[in-house]
Scaffold this active site. Structure first.
Site: not given
Ligand code: ATP
Ligand code: MG
Ligand code: K
Length: 704
Positions: A329, A366, A397, A399-402, A404, A538
């Site tokens: 990751d 957040d 926030f 991880a599905a919507t990406r 917040s 992680d």
């Molecule tokens: N607190 C937040 N508020 C809004 N958007 C966010 C926030 N944190 C991350 N993001 C966005 O959402 C995306 C996806 O986050 P996610 O945690 O799924 O993956 P990542 O942390 O970028 O990568 P990894 O999968 O390597 O951990 C991020 O790349 C960023 O663009």
């Molecule tokens: Mg992450």
């Protein structure tokens, strides 16, 4: 509060002095004596039967003891003594392997000292309770200088924590609520500030408890490979049992011959003495590998512990030796993971102040590290200090919507991955300005993460998040390539950032904009056709993938969900540790293969070494094969039994240390080992038995 020095989670210097590296070199004779009582305890048949080859040997030893008592002879007693030694040597191998973890377990036990926890009671007041009464779901507060009473997730606050008791790493680490660094471990110490922790473990099942059980080998179960090998050993034992028993009528048949040369053969009245039969059987069955098999497995787990990796099962260690693809990751594994807001870049005529204010409002609730760093920068830019009392409907926030944000009166503010926010704006009937592309591209190609900020139909601007790639990665990934392992980085981040980071880190491939489902699907696809996949991660969003992978290595800095899901935890949180994990796995498989080859060839060679001497008197044809010129049938048998026992002790260091491993293709390794250990297995018995024969012939009653 502010933490003065920024502390990086984990450490990736491969030569950190704090590594608990027990000199795994040669065996200290003291280890033999210390392990002896345990080796004797293991003679208990209820323990022995688990190791069928050695169990048969033990039954043989009991039998010869009985025979030696009935018709005492020097030869009988000597064979009996060496048969018992054979079993004890096998037990010693296992006991020594186990004792290596014992010292470490003792150190850990001292860490598990009794503490008092401050728990949030039913009346919403803090009450003091002994730490061992804490249950899953309890909420405790821990202040600077205090020991964290149990495993859990930080739900409020940020603190620097000394985890040296568990990781051996003296530099403190940051633990904070909301992100992928929220997990804390019971027994570690808070150095600064105050955190509130929700306990995630039931009493007696803490990380420390599990770690102690692991290093002690208490929970060790046979792996599927070990079970399969054991089956083969049982089959061989059975075949040799039949072979040996059929020698009896053969000997009876040639009674006349025996009568002609009674004193040159170890034969009494009706056939080969029972003692000789038992001795012959033990020489033929695969005692070498039978004795060392479990020590090899324990030593493999132990080598992991020495590298600060806790493997939850031997199966995981074995799988590591066969890994085909490694998925990593990005954030927190390949990069340090503390993505900090660096700049606000307005678009479409939005004022700088307005963008900062929108970012501030969207981040008030957040709790992720990204969110907190945006808030800090926004406060600095706007000079305002208002907090969550502003109200509004918070959109956390995921991880599905990406995304917040917050719905506040007529305003609906979002910040998040540019693609996600753009789609959201279009969904509300808005348009995305052209200039956005260029800004986003510039941030992403430098390896940074751009977040778009929008108010319903309007994109207000971009937040630049910066992250740093951990040093030393390209060399390690190149090493993996030489081992034939493909490395793939997966991230929720956008493709351009992903590409920049992937290139900087030197991975073979990457997958961007991956949701937790995508990560899982990728693993399943890679696993098709029986290929083994390792995953390093992680985050909570990595947990399903970590569970699905054959080798799931969770970073110690990660969330408890990730640590629960994986089958290994790397206490150093070093993503390149997987190179060593794979090496240890390969070494385990190679060592087991090499010693099995040696064991079987050496048993067969022994047969041909001693048979001519034993039966040369009966079948003159065989005498011509007696190239070894062993002194007498009795000395031949005794020498073989002694060699059979000594070879176990001689190989204990190799079993524990492991056969040396150099990165090269599997087939090269296989041929090389077949030659070295196969040929070695054939030659060694001839030379060793001859040497022992030269000595034992002087024992009265043995030589001719
Ligand atoms: N607190 C937040 N508020 C809004 N958007 C966010 C926030 N944190 C991350 N993001 C966005 O959402 C995306 C996806 O986050 P996610 O945690 O799924 O993956 P990542 O942390 O970028 O990568 P990894 O999968 O390597 O951990 C991020 O790349 C960023 O663009
Ligand atoms: Mg992450
Ligand atoms: K043997």
């Amino acid at each position: 509060m502010a933490v003065e020095t920024p502390v990086r989670p984990g450490s990736i210097d491969p030569e950190t002095p704090q590594r608990r590296r027990i000199a795994a070199g040669l065996l200290d004779p003291r280890q033999f004596w210390q392990a002896l009582p345990e080796a004797l305890r293991k003679l208990d048949p209820r323990t022995m039967w688990r190791n069928p080859v050695m169990f048969v040997t033990e039954i043989g030893a009991v039998l010869t003891t009985w025979l030696a008592i009935r018709t005492p002879s020097g030869f009988g007693w000597l064979i009996t003594a060496w048969l018992w030694l054979t079993v004890i040597f096998a037990n010693l191998a296992e006991a020594i392997a186990e004792s290596r973890g014992q010292a470490q377990a003792d150190t850990l036990r001292r860490t598990r000292r009794q503490t008092t926890a401050r728990r949030l009671g039913e009346e919403r007041v803090w009450e003091a309770v002994p730490a061992d009464r804490l249950r899953k779901g309890d909420v405790v507060a821990v202040e600077a200088g205090e020991i964290i009473p149990g495993d859990g997730d930080v739900i409020e606050g940020v603190a620097s924590v000394d985890e040296s008791a568990i990781t051996g790493e003296s530099a403190p680490v940051i633990r904070e609520s909301g992100g992928d660094r929220c997990a804390v471990t019971g027994g570690t110490q808070v150095l600064s500030d105050r955190i509130v922790v929700r306990i995630t473990q039931q009493p007696g099942e803490s990380f420390l408890d599990r770690m102690i059980a692991l290093v002690e080998g208490a929970k060790r179960q046979k792996t599927p490979n070990e079970l399969a090998l054991n089956l083969l050993l049982v089959a061989l034992t059975f075949i040799f049992l039949v072979t040996t028993v059929t020698l009896q009528p053969m000997a009876i048949y040639s009674k006349e011959v025996m009568a002609a040369a009674p004193d040159t053969l170890a034969i009494t009245g009706t056939g080969i003495a029972g003692i000789v039969l038992v001795a012959l059987l033990v020489c033929l069955i695969p005692t070498t590998i039978g004795a060392l098999l479990s020590a090899i497995g324990i030593a493999g787990m132990d080598r992991m512990v020495q590298r600060n990796v806790l493997a939850m099962s031997g199966r995981a260690v074995e799988a590591a030796g066969d890994v085909h693809t490694l998925l990593l990751d990005k954030t927190g594994t390949i990069t340090f993971g503390d993505r900090q807001a660096h700049a606000f870049i307005p678009v479409g005529g939005t004022g700088a102040e307005d963008l900062a204010e929108a970012a501030l409002l969207a981040s008030l609730a957040d709790k992720t590290p990204e969110g907190r760093s945006i808030l800090a920068l926004a406060r600095q830019r706007t000079g305002t200090a208002h907090g969550a009392e502003v109200g509004g409907d918070w959109v956390p926030f995921s991880a599905a919507t990406r995304m917040s944000g917050v719905d506040l009166g007529s305003r609906s503010l979002r910040k998040g991955a540019v693609a996600a926010v753009s789609a959201w704006v279009r969904g509300h009937g808005g348009a995305v300005p052209d200039e956005l592309d260029g800004i986003v591209e510039a941030i992403a190609t430098s390896g940074g993460t751009p977040l778009a900020v929008a108010d319903q139909t309007r994109v207000l601007g971009v937040i630049q998040l910066k992250d740093v790639v951990k040093p030393g990665l390209p060399a390690r990934f190149a090493e993996m390539r030489r081992m034939g392992i493909r490395t793939v980085m997966i991230t929720g981040d956008n493709p351009v950032t992903a590409k920049a980071i992937a290139e900087e880190a030197g991975v073979d491939d990457f997958l961007a904009e991956a949701t937790p489902e995508d990560k899982l699907a990728l693993i399943k696809r890679e696993q098709e056709g029986g290929r083994l996949v390792a995953m390093t991660g992680d985050g909570t969003n990595d947990a399903p993938a970590l569970a699905q992978a054959d080798v799931g290595v969770a970073m110690n800095t990660g969330t408890s969900a990730a640590k629960e899901a994986g089958n290994m935890v790397d206490l150093d949180s070093d993503p390149t540790k997987i190179v060593e994990i794979v090496e240890i796995g390969k070494q385990l498989l190679i060592t087991r293969g090499a010693l099995t080859t040696f064991s079987i060839t050496n048993d067969i060679a022994k047969y041909f070494a001693i048979l001519p001497a034993m039966f040369g008197g009966i079948y003159p044809g065989l005498a011509q094969l007696n190239i070894m010129q062993l002194n007498s049938p009795l000395s031949a048998i005794l020498s073989a039994v002694i060699f059979n026992a000594i070879v176990i002790v001689a190989l204990i260091p190799l079993a524990l240390r492991g056969v040396r491993y150099r990165p090269s293709s599997a087939s090269t390794l296989l041929t090389r080992n077949l030659w070295v250990y196969g040929l070695g297995g054939v030659i060694t018995p001839f030379a060793a038995i001859k040497a022992i024969d030269l000595l034992v012939q002087f024992i009265p009653g043995i030589g001719s």
